[in-house]
Each structure stands twice: as C-alpha cells, then as structure tokens.
Design a protein around this motif. Sequence first.
Motif, PDB file in Angstrom:
ATOM      1  N   VAL A   7       0.883  -1.002   0.119  1.00 31.01           N
ATOM      2  CA  VAL A   7       0.332  -0.215   0.179  1.00 31.01           C
ATOM      3  C   VAL A   7       0.309   1.044   0.171  1.00 31.01           C
ATOM      4  O   VAL A   7       1.408   1.457   1.085  1.00 31.01           O
ATOM      5  CB  VAL A   7      -0.852  -0.041   1.494  1.00 31.01           C
ATOM      6  N   THR A  67      -3.446  10.701  -1.955  1.00 37.96           N
ATOM      7  CA  THR A  67      -3.813   9.170  -3.038  1.00 37.96           C
ATOM      8  C   THR A  67      -3.367   7.831  -2.552  1.00 37.96           C
ATOM      9  O   THR A  67      -1.759   8.007  -2.254  1.00 37.96           O
ATOM     10  CB  THR A  67      -2.891   9.507  -4.760  1.00 37.96           C
ATOM     11  N   ILE A 101      -3.177   4.198  -2.687  1.00 38.14           N
ATOM     12  CA  ILE A 101      -2.870   3.064  -3.551  1.00 38.14           C
ATOM     13  C   ILE A 101      -2.642   1.778  -3.385  1.00 38.14           C
ATOM     14  O   ILE A 101      -1.477   1.494  -2.253  1.00 38.14           O
ATOM     15  CB  ILE A 101      -1.958   2.694  -4.993  1.00 38.14           C
ATOM     16  N   LEU A 135      -2.128  -2.177  -4.199  1.00 37.61           N
ATOM     17  CA  LEU A 135      -1.447  -2.697  -5.102  1.00 37.61           C
ATOM     18  C   LEU A 135      -1.745  -4.750  -4.539  1.00 37.61           C
ATOM     19  O   LEU A 135      -0.850  -5.358  -3.508  1.00 37.61           O
ATOM     20  CB  LEU A 135       0.120  -3.334  -5.169  1.00 37.61           C
ATOM     21  N   ARG A 151      -5.773  -3.609  -8.134  1.00 39.62           N
ATOM     22  CA  ARG A 151      -5.094  -2.224  -7.489  1.00 39.62           C
ATOM     23  C   ARG A 151      -6.642  -1.352  -7.636  1.00 39.62           C
ATOM     24  O   ARG A 151      -7.143  -1.428  -7.868  1.00 39.62           O
ATOM     25  CB  ARG A 151      -4.531  -2.104  -9.125  1.00 39.62           C
ATOM     26  N   VAL A 152      -6.364  -0.788  -6.290  1.00 34.30           N
ATOM     27  CA  VAL A 152      -7.484   0.604  -5.778  1.00 34.30           C
ATOM     28  C   VAL A 152      -6.577   1.570  -5.505  1.00 34.30           C
ATOM     29  O   VAL A 152      -6.034   1.885  -5.252  1.00 34.30           O
ATOM     30  CB  VAL A 152      -8.028  -0.792  -4.347  1.00 34.30           C
ATOM     31  N   GLU A 153      -7.820   2.491  -5.910  1.00 32.94           N
ATOM     32  CA  GLU A 153      -6.523   3.279  -6.171  1.00 32.94           C
ATOM     33  C   GLU A 153      -7.827   4.558  -6.012  1.00 32.94           C
ATOM     34  O   GLU A 153      -8.886   4.493  -5.944  1.00 32.94           O
ATOM     35  CB  GLU A 153      -6.157   4.750  -7.241  1.00 32.94           C
ATOM     36  N   ARG A 185      -8.796   8.711  -4.842  1.00 31.86           N
ATOM     37  CA  ARG A 185      -7.955  10.271  -4.498  1.00 31.86           C
ATOM     38  C   ARG A 185      -8.613  11.285  -3.725  1.00 31.86           C
ATOM     39  O   ARG A 185     -10.506  10.838  -4.515  1.00 31.86           O
ATOM     40  CB  ARG A 185      -7.516  10.397  -6.403  1.00 31.86           C
ATOM     41  N   GLU A 209     -10.757   3.770  -7.699  1.00 30.75           N
ATOM     42  CA  GLU A 209     -10.780   2.951  -9.435  1.00 30.75           C
ATOM     43  C   GLU A 209     -10.307   1.201  -8.386  1.00 30.75           C
ATOM     44  O   GLU A 209      -9.634   1.447  -7.723  1.00 30.75           O
ATOM     45  CB  GLU A 209      -9.656   3.372  -9.987  1.00 30.75           C
ATOM     46  N   ASP A 229      -9.353  -1.856 -10.278  1.00 31.64           N
ATOM     47  CA  ASP A 229      -9.192  -3.076 -11.385  1.00 31.64           C
ATOM     48  C   ASP A 229      -8.119  -3.827 -11.255  1.00 31.64           C
ATOM     49  O   ASP A 229      -7.717  -4.299 -10.033  1.00 31.64           O
ATOM     50  CB  ASP A 229      -7.238  -2.081 -12.055  1.00 31.64           C
ATOM     51  N   ARG A 237     -11.703  -2.557 -15.662  1.00 30.71           N
ATOM     52  CA  ARG A 237     -11.423  -1.344 -14.307  1.00 30.71           C
ATOM     53  C   ARG A 237     -12.985  -1.176 -14.179  1.00 30.71           C
ATOM     54  O   ARG A 237     -14.045  -0.783 -14.410  1.00 30.71           O
ATOM     55  CB  ARG A 237     -10.966  -0.227 -15.489  1.00 30.71           C
TER      56      ARG A 237
END
Length: 246
Positions: free
Chosen positions: A103, A172, A174, A176, A180-182, A184, A195, A197, A202
């Motif tokens: 992370v 931000t 993220i 991994l 993949r989570v983002e 913001r 988001e 993925d 996505r």
Amino acid sequence: MSAMAVGTDLAAYRSAVAELAPLVRLADADEAGVLRVVDGRGAWWDRVERLTDALGVVVDEPQPAPAAAHERLRVLGVPVVVARRRLRADVVATVAPVPAAHVVVDAWGAPSEAAVVLRDAVGWARVLAGGPLEVVAHAATPTADVLALARGRIGVSVTRALGGAGVGDALTAIALGPRRVEVRTDSAAATIHVEIDDLEGRRIAAPRREAAERVALRRLRDAVATDVRPGDLDELAHDDGILGVE
C-alpha cells in the motif's frame, strides 16, 4: 421511531438536520437526552467528556489527540461517530476489505492542516491494508514526513509533503495486489474518487454525493437506535497513535 433531537451550533449540521427531517430535528435550547455535535478543533476530547446529557456524539473533523485523551474516551457510555471528510465511512465501505501486497499513500497539504492530513493518510493506509498497522520507521523534515508501516507481510508507505501557505490538500492511496485499488481525495472536490482494477477490468465507484454531515448524523441516529457502538474512536486512536501525538 420519533425524530431524534440534535444539538449543534455548526451551520452545516443545522442544514443537515433540516434535510433529514423527520428522522431528526433541532433540539430546544435546554433539552437533554439529545444527539450532540462537537467541533473537532482544539481539545475536543474535553468537550466530549462534558456532554453527560448526550445520547450520542458526532465529532466533526477532529484534530489529532494524545493517547491519554483516547484512553479517557474509551469509557464513554454513548456511541460516538467521527466525521472525517478525507476518510468518509460510506466510501470506506465500498473499498474494504481489499487483498493487498503493498500500500502506498501520498498526501499534500498546507502547514495548517499538516497533522490532520498525515493522520488521515495513515487512516487510508490502514483501510487498504486491512487492519491495524505497526511503525517500522519514521523520517521527518520541515517539509515532509515519511512513514514505513506494516501489517504482517503487507508493506505500507505513507508520505505527506507540505506546500504553500494557503489552504487545501490532496491525497492518493493505492493498494497493489490481486486487485489494484486507487483512492483520490481533494479538498476542492465534493467527492472521493475510487477506481478498482482486476481481471474483470476497471471499475469506477459511483461518487457519494451526500453531505458528510448528513452521513454522520444518520450513522449516529442508527447507532443509538440499535444500541451499537461504532468503531470510529478506536480507528481514530489507532491513526493518532501512529503519529505519536503527545
């Protein structure tokens, strides 16, 4: 159930009460046994402790509190909801739990919000890592903080930089791993962008547009009605504890 009374002097919460009618209503001046809203600036924990007539409490955007204050708050006999606009409970519910191997959280903010931005960055790190974190290392300069954290085998890095003398901040986060989570956040925006993925492609989470004040009041009303204690204070104590607030 009849409307629960809310005692507050904060304009945004008075507006939220009006919007949530008939679930809640504004309390009369001397009315006891109501939901209370506490401004999180300054020594907010002292003000919460003095609310002996409250059925439940919302703490709005609390400043980081020392460990001794959190220990005192553990014995409170009423539900407490913490409103953190960078770490909204309704948004957290859309991204957790998230399987992750690493992370990374990067945050930026003005000096006046430095401690709160770093604390909320740690909060997102905790959410995306799936639970409490341990401090591995902490480096600080006049313009930045870097935290190396861990949850078991999950590595976590949190960076907070200072910039300018004005207001505003952004973050931000993220995660991994298999996904993949983002996340913001931006103080200039009214929503938090999420988001995800994975093998299915996505997906962008629908923005939560309800005002943070309404969310906090609804959560507190539901907690009182169901006699459930939210974990907000425990989570806040964890995040403040990572900062080592004295």
